[in-house]
Design a protein around this motif. Structure first.
Motif, PDB file in Angstrom:
ATOM      1  N   LYS A  48       0.830  -1.209   0.000  1.00 12.65           N
ATOM      2  CA  LYS A  48       0.000   0.000   0.000  1.00 12.65           C
ATOM      3  C   LYS A  48       0.862   1.256   0.000  1.00 12.65           C
ATOM      4  N   LYS A  49       1.960   1.231   0.739  1.00 17.19           N
ATOM      5  CA  LYS A  49       2.855   2.380   0.785  1.00 17.19           C
ATOM      6  C   LYS A  49       3.375   2.736  -0.608  1.00 17.19           C
ATOM      7  N   ALA A  50       3.688   1.726  -1.384  1.00 15.18           N
ATOM      8  CA  ALA A  50       4.245   1.953  -2.724  1.00 15.18           C
ATOM      9  C   ALA A  50       3.180   2.353  -3.739  1.00 15.18           C
ATOM     10  N   ASN A  51       1.908   2.270  -3.351  1.00 13.89           N
ATOM     11  CA  ASN A  51       0.845   2.444  -4.348  1.00 13.89           C
ATOM     12  C   ASN A  51      -0.275   3.361  -3.856  1.00 13.89           C
ATOM     13  N   PHE A  52       0.072   4.313  -2.962  1.00 13.65           N
ATOM     14  CA  PHE A  52      -0.955   5.255  -2.497  1.00 13.65           C
ATOM     15  C   PHE A  52      -0.392   6.670  -2.530  1.00 13.65           C
ATOM     16  N   PRO A  53      -0.934   7.549  -3.378  1.00 10.26           N
ATOM     17  CA  PRO A  53      -0.394   8.892  -3.549  1.00 10.26           C
ATOM     18  C   PRO A  53      -0.539   9.740  -2.283  1.00 10.26           C
ATOM     19  N   VAL A  54       0.511  10.454  -1.928  1.00  9.58           N
ATOM     20  CA  VAL A  54       0.468  11.293  -0.737  1.00  9.58           C
ATOM     21  C   VAL A  54      -0.572  12.391  -0.868  1.00  9.58           C
ATOM     22  N   GLU A  55      -0.799  12.877  -2.097  1.00  7.09           N
ATOM     23  CA  GLU A  55      -1.791  13.942  -2.282  1.00  7.09           C
ATOM     24  C   GLU A  55      -3.201  13.475  -1.927  1.00  7.09           C
ATOM     25  N   ASN A  56      -3.461  12.191  -2.077  1.00 15.64           N
ATOM     26  CA  ASN A  56      -4.780  11.663  -1.687  1.00 15.64           C
ATOM     27  C   ASN A  56      -4.996  11.790  -0.183  1.00 15.64           C
ATOM     28  N   ARG A  57      -3.926  11.682   0.572  1.00 10.10           N
ATOM     29  CA  ARG A  57      -4.029  11.822   2.031  1.00 10.10           C
ATOM     30  C   ARG A  57      -4.503  13.227   2.412  1.00 10.10           C
ATOM     31  N   HIS A  58      -3.973  14.224   1.745  1.00  7.88           N
ATOM     32  CA  HIS A  58      -4.326  15.606   2.084  1.00  7.88           C
ATOM     33  C   HIS A  58      -5.777  15.918   1.694  1.00  7.88           C
ATOM     34  N   VAL A  59      -6.210  15.390   0.561  1.00  7.21           N
ATOM     35  CA  VAL A  59      -7.612  15.555   0.171  1.00  7.21           C
ATOM     36  C   VAL A  59      -8.511  14.867   1.188  1.00  7.21           C
ATOM     37  N   LEU A  60      -8.119  13.673   1.615  1.00  8.49           N
ATOM     38  CA  LEU A  60      -8.905  12.905   2.580  1.00  8.49           C
ATOM     39  C   LEU A  60      -9.048  13.659   3.899  1.00  8.49           C
TER      40      LEU A  60
END
Length: 529
Positions: A48-60
């Protein structure tokens, strides 16, 4: 007190597919990523770490902050929301419909399982953080499935019409439901707590999504639970590429149908549509269909050309709602999720979806069967002990249970197996004579053997029936106990509402559930309140 364990596989309440999944049968291994064992979570974290964009975290996080505006939130839940910005934070997720006042007990068990798994993972992987997520199924439209709950075998129902996503549904009319429920509660501080909880949840919030958020937050406010509503413009912006792919390529239909062919020896939980999307507005939730080179909204006059529907998607992504096939993909796109926790039916349809995740380059989560629980009072546990019952006995088919216990209570053996074997040996010598004469005599011997064996079986049944009359009192007490614990001969957790038990023991009910559930164990938990 009975102290035996009942595995999910031996309980009789799970499908063959789920039993084979729990047994890790080789023919199903291609349908999931990693089996939910504590040692496998490190592999899932790395993927999951290798395949989850950091920008998605900020939107979330930004969206969660908006969704929680106006709600009182505990420090631990607030902290968990902020932790989601960090690359070493992951979620464990469960989802559920917006059932009135939580609906069946397993709503509680799902969330408790999710919370407890996060705690276990934090102990095992202290350098990471784990956030329990409750995904509210706000875009569902099956109002008849959620508009009631059972309280002491009575249905408390909200009578009204609903056409669009249930999360947007006004709470008007719930005052009448409250008055009915309140009259059933009686007196006492626990009854007052339940009245207050219902009032603050449903009578002080304008829509069902907000009411459910308040309710779940209030029940689990000290456990760091984070509640998310996927009916969001900003979250759906992240999902636009996948919606576009679904509209134009319709590959999920092909991917899931191929998987379902692999599952042909099992009951298939869901079947895909050519387009697995709904078009939603406040009072509308209808399938998107492609016909005559146009995109049509089922049961309406709304149509789009290819360019028009793509423009609609860019301008109003909140109007595109994934169905049961695509909603799991949507969840995993917007959440840094490691594991989905659900009931047997949910896990069954997730097992259809891995190939579609792979086609979309989204990491497939681990799949964990939620904890299942049988609640018992001390008085009921003592009754079971006095009746010489194991817990597994109470999970049995009623007729089989009666037969078993009658044989145990009887002063003599109600089993003519020895007599039948003796009879068969006698006929062996007759057959030895018969083969030396004509075939008609052999047939006559065989017919007589069958007749006498049948006669012994009938005598055995009559003796069992006679012994049941002798032990009527004990058997009736067993029947009453089983019916108390398994209403309508179904699992308690699928029928009863938490309020029935909260009324008796107060907040210690939730404390005990959280204290005793072990999410990675594959057996029913018996909790004596």
């Amino acid at each position: 007190m009975p102290n035996d364990c009942i595995s999910y596989q031996n309980s009789g309440y799970f499908s063959k597919l789920i039993v084979d999944y729990l047994d890790e049968k080789p023919n199903l291994k291609q349908l999931y990523n990693h089996f939910p064992k504590i040692e496998n979570f490190k592999l899932q974290i790395d993927e999951k770490k290798a395949n989850f964009p950091v920008e998605n975290r900020h939107v979330l996080v930004s969206e969660l902050e908006k969704q929680y505006a106006g709600f009182e939130i505990s420090e631990v839940s607030s902290s968990n929301i902020q932790l989601l910005k960090q690359a070493n934070t992951y979620t464990i997720t469960t989802g559920h419909q917006l059932n009135l006042f939580t609906g069946p007990l397993y709503f509680i068990y799902k969330i408790a399982s999710t919370i407890n798994l996060c705690k276990q993972l934090k102990t095992e992987f202290p350098k990471h953080d784990f956030v329990p997520i409750y995904w509210m199924a706000t875009e569902d439209h099956d109002f008849e499935e959620i508009n009631y709950f059972n309280f002491k075998s009575k249905k408390v129902k909200w009578n009204r019409e609903s056409f669009g996503p249930v999360g947007r549904l006004s709470t008007d009319g719930l005052q009448e439901v409250f008055e009915l429920f309140s009259s059933e509660l009686g007196i006492g501080s626990n009854a007052d707590d339940l009245r207050n909880l219902f009032t603050k949840s449903y009578l002080e919030h304008s829509n069902l999504a907000d009411a459910t958020r308040f309710l779940a937050n209030e029940l689990f406010k000290n456990e760091g639970l984070v509640i998310i509503d996927g009916d969001s413009t900003d979250l759906k912006k992240l999902f636009i590429p996948y919606v576009k792919k679904e509209l134009l390529q319709q590959n999920s239909f092909k991917n899931v149908m191929e998987t379902n062919e692999h599952l042909k020896d099992y009951f298939v939980q869901v079947n895909p549509r050519e387009i697995n999307l709904f078009y939603i507005e406040d009072n509308l939730r209808e399938r998107i269909i492609f016909e005559d080179n146009k995109f049509k909204i089922n049961n309406t006059d709304i149509t789009f050309t290819r360019d028009e529907i793509l423009a609609e998607l860019e301008n109003s992504p909140e109007k595109f709602s994934p169905n049961v096939i695509l909603r799991p993909l949507y969840e995993e796109v917007i959440l840094p999720n490691l594991c989905y926790i659900g009931g047997g039916g949910e896990i069954a349809y997730w097992l259809e979806l891995k190939s579609n995740f792979e086609a979309n380059n989204v990491t497939f989560p681990m799949l964990l069967i939620r904890n299942s629980v049988l609640l018992s009072t001390q008085k009921q546990a003592d009754k079971a002990d006095n009746l010489e019952l194991f817990w597994s006995d109470l999970f049995s088919n009623q007729q089989e249970l009666f037969d078993k216990k009658t044989k145990e209570f009887s002063e003599f053996t109600i089993d003519f197996t020895t007599q039948k074997e003796h009879l068969k040996k006698q006929f062996e010598s007759l057959f030895a004579i018969a083969v030396k004469t004509d075939k008609s005599f052999t047939g006559a011997v065989k017919a007589q053997e069958i007749k006498q064996i049948k006669g012994l079986e009938n005598l055995e049944k009559r003796l069992l029936k006679a012994e049941k009359r002798v032990h009527t009192d004990k058997l009736e007490r067993i029947l009453l106990l089983q019916n108390e614990l398994f209403p309508n001969q179904s699992l308690q957790e699928r029928k009863a509402n938490f309020s029935e038990f909260y009324l008796e023991v107060g907040s210690s009910f939730l404390e005990k559930v959280l204290a005793e559930l072990q999410p990675l164990e594959q057996e029913f938990k018996i909790i004596v309140l």
